[in-house]
Enzyme design. Structure first.
Site, PDB file in Angstrom:
ATOM      1  N   ASP A  67     -36.769  36.765 -59.281  1.00 44.54           N
ATOM      2  CA  ASP A  67     -35.581  37.287 -59.952  1.00 44.54           C
ATOM      3  C   ASP A  67     -35.016  36.265 -60.924  1.00 44.54           C
ATOM      4  O   ASP A  67     -35.470  35.108 -60.970  1.00 44.54           O
ATOM      5  CB  ASP A  67     -34.513  37.704 -58.916  1.00 44.54           C
ATOM      6  CG  ASP A  67     -34.422  36.742 -57.730  1.00 44.54           C
ATOM      7  OD1 ASP A  67     -34.838  35.574 -57.882  1.00 44.54           O
ATOM      8  OD2 ASP A  67     -33.944  37.147 -56.673  1.00 44.54           O
ATOM      9  N   ASP A 136     -26.050  39.668 -46.965  1.00 47.46           N
ATOM     10  CA  ASP A 136     -25.872  41.125 -46.965  1.00 47.46           C
ATOM     11  C   ASP A 136     -27.201  41.866 -46.838  1.00 47.46           C
ATOM     12  O   ASP A 136     -27.261  43.076 -47.046  1.00 47.46           O
ATOM     13  CB  ASP A 136     -25.115  41.581 -48.227  1.00 47.46           C
ATOM     14  CG  ASP A 136     -25.885  41.283 -49.523  1.00 47.46           C
ATOM     15  OD1 ASP A 136     -27.015  40.760 -49.456  1.00 47.46           O
ATOM     16  OD2 ASP A 136     -25.344  41.585 -50.603  1.00 47.46           O
ATOM     17  N   HIS A 138     -29.981  41.400 -48.650  1.00 43.67           N
ATOM     18  CA  HIS A 138     -30.826  41.571 -49.839  1.00 43.67           C
ATOM     19  C   HIS A 138     -32.074  40.702 -49.746  1.00 43.67           C
ATOM     20  O   HIS A 138     -32.052  39.632 -49.117  1.00 43.67           O
ATOM     21  CB  HIS A 138     -30.052  41.291 -51.143  1.00 43.67           C
ATOM     22  CG  HIS A 138     -29.649  39.877 -51.393  1.00 43.67           C
ATOM     23  ND1 HIS A 138     -28.362  39.482 -51.655  1.00 43.67           N
ATOM     24  CD2 HIS A 138     -30.380  38.726 -51.449  1.00 43.67           C
ATOM     25  CE1 HIS A 138     -28.320  38.186 -51.870  1.00 43.67           C
ATOM     26  NE2 HIS A 138     -29.534  37.702 -51.751  1.00 43.67           N
ATOM     27  N   GLU A 143     -29.799  44.459 -53.807  1.00 43.75           N
ATOM     28  CA  GLU A 143     -28.558  44.512 -53.031  1.00 43.75           C
ATOM     29  C   GLU A 143     -28.484  45.805 -52.228  1.00 43.75           C
ATOM     30  O   GLU A 143     -29.242  46.748 -52.478  1.00 43.75           O
ATOM     31  CB  GLU A 143     -27.365  44.419 -54.001  1.00 43.75           C
ATOM     32  CG  GLU A 143     -27.290  43.100 -54.773  1.00 43.75           C
ATOM     33  CD  GLU A 143     -26.772  41.932 -53.934  1.00 43.75           C
ATOM     34  OE1 GLU A 143     -26.996  41.909 -52.706  1.00 43.75           O
ATOM     35  OE2 GLU A 143     -26.142  41.019 -54.515  1.00 43.75           O
TER      36      GLU A 143
HETATM   37  C1  F6R Z   1     -33.689  34.034 -54.730  1.00 46.64           C
HETATM   38  C2  F6R Z   1     -33.627  35.294 -54.012  1.00 46.64           C
HETATM   39  C3  F6R Z   1     -32.563  35.594 -53.020  1.00 46.64           C
HETATM   40  C4  F6R Z   1     -32.365  34.478 -51.994  1.00 46.64           C
HETATM   41  C5  F6R Z   1     -31.207  34.843 -51.074  1.00 46.64           C
HETATM   42  C6  F6R Z   1     -30.944  33.770 -50.055  1.00 46.64           C
HETATM   43  O1  F6R Z   1     -34.785  34.046 -55.616  1.00 46.64           O
HETATM   44  O2  F6R Z   1     -34.434  36.112 -54.262  1.00 46.64           O
HETATM   45  O3  F6R Z   1     -32.897  36.778 -52.333  1.00 46.64           O
HETATM   46  O4  F6R Z   1     -33.545  34.292 -51.270  1.00 46.64           O
HETATM   47  O5  F6R Z   1     -30.061  35.076 -51.831  1.00 46.64           O
HETATM   48  O6  F6R Z   1     -30.487  32.631 -50.730  1.00 46.64           O
HETATM   49  P1  F6R Z   1     -30.428  31.222 -50.005  1.00 46.64           P
HETATM   50  O7  F6R Z   1     -31.830  30.902 -49.634  1.00 46.64           O
HETATM   51  O8  F6R Z   1     -29.881  30.297 -51.038  1.00 46.64           O
HETATM   52  O9  F6R Z   1     -29.546  31.408 -48.826  1.00 46.64           O
END
Ligand code: F6R
Length: 261
Positions: A67, A136, A138, A143
């Site tokens: 992403d 959440d 995702h 989301e």
């Molecule tokens: C990042 C991504 C997100 C993260 C998620 C958890 O490329 O795709 O889904 O994996 O937001 O973020 P952290 O690891 O920072 O808690």
């Protein structure tokens, strides 16, 4: 879905690195899917160590990130292209151009998303996808409410995700973009092996829903229950809400050594 509970993120990272090392030994031109954020950092640190020790090379591998924020200038340190290069790919031996990500500054965002899907397909698909999970539920930036059949597209980040990610923007939630480009849930489901890493109590509810909840767009990660090869690597804190935690420990303790993850 296999759930592996380890004492800490570093122990889990060694298992993921073992899997990637074996994959690249068998197929040096393998295609990796890379997440950004904090969760995979221990995995990347372990892979960098093994690369420096001459154990693993990425010279023929390719990689696709999950992403990208929309609208950050090219030099912004939190642009995911810059983040993944700083955290991982720039510290090992990927060939120039071998690491791709969605282009959040493209003039035509739908066209760039379609081109990204085509590039993943042209590479033969992702062999091993590393994922984190949002509080959440995702995965990538899909989301709650995301279509379970979605492909790479533009999404609006939830306030919860923007608050969670404000730590990367000096604590300023207003600096976190509202929009992103993200691989869809169907894109992620096309990867041949999905390895999700999570640590800390903040992830415990999302991990419980992912593994034990009903499949629902409300907790997008639950789509992974339909994938034939998913490994969930969690520390004790992230596993703290799993009802089947003891069973998962027994399964892993009795796992045949030849099986890998
Ligand atoms: C990042 C991504 C997100 C993260 C998620 C958890 O490329 O795709 O889904 O994996 O937001 O973020 P952290 O690891 O920072 O808690």
């Amino acid at each position: 879905m296999e759930v592996v509970i380890q004492p800490d993120a570093e122990a889990g990272a060694r298992l993921v690195a073992d899997e990637i090392e074996q994959l690249l030994q068998a197929r040096p031109d393998a295609v990796l899917g890379l997440a950004t954020g904090s969760s995979p950092l221990a995995v990347y640190a372990e892979l960098i160590r093994r690369h420096q020790a001459g154990r693993v090379s990425f010279a023929r591998a390719r990689a696709f990130t999950l992403d990208e924020y929309v609208g950050l200038p090219p030099e912004h340190p939190e642009r995911y292209r810059n983040v993944i290069e700083r955290d991982f790919t720039g510290q090992v031996d990927f060939a120039p151009g071998a690491v791709q990500g969605p282009d959040g500054s493209a003039a035509d965002l739908p066209a760039t998303c379609a081109a990204y899907e085509a590039a993943i397909a042209a590479a033969g698909g992702v062999d091993l996808q590393i994922l984190g999970i949002g509080t959440d539920g995702h995965i990538a930036f899909n989301e709650p409410g995301s279509s379970l059949a979605s492909r790479t597209r533009i999404k609006t980040l939830t306030e919860q995700t923007r608050r969670d990610n404000a730590r990367f923007f000096g604590g300023d939630v207003d600096a976190v973009p509202h929009h992103c480009l993200t691989q869809g849930l169907a894109t992620i489901m096309s990867a041949r092996h999905v390895v999700l890493v999570a640590s800390g109590t903040g992830k415990a509810e999302a991990v419980h829903q992912l593994v034990e909840g009903a499949v629902s767009a409300l907790w997008p990660a639950t789509i992974l229950q339909h994938h034939p090869h998913v490994t969930v690597l969690v520390d004790e804190d992230a596993a703290s809400r799993l009802r089947l935690a003891d069973y998962f420990r027994q399964v892993y303790a009795a796992k045949p050594a030849w099986q890998g993850l």
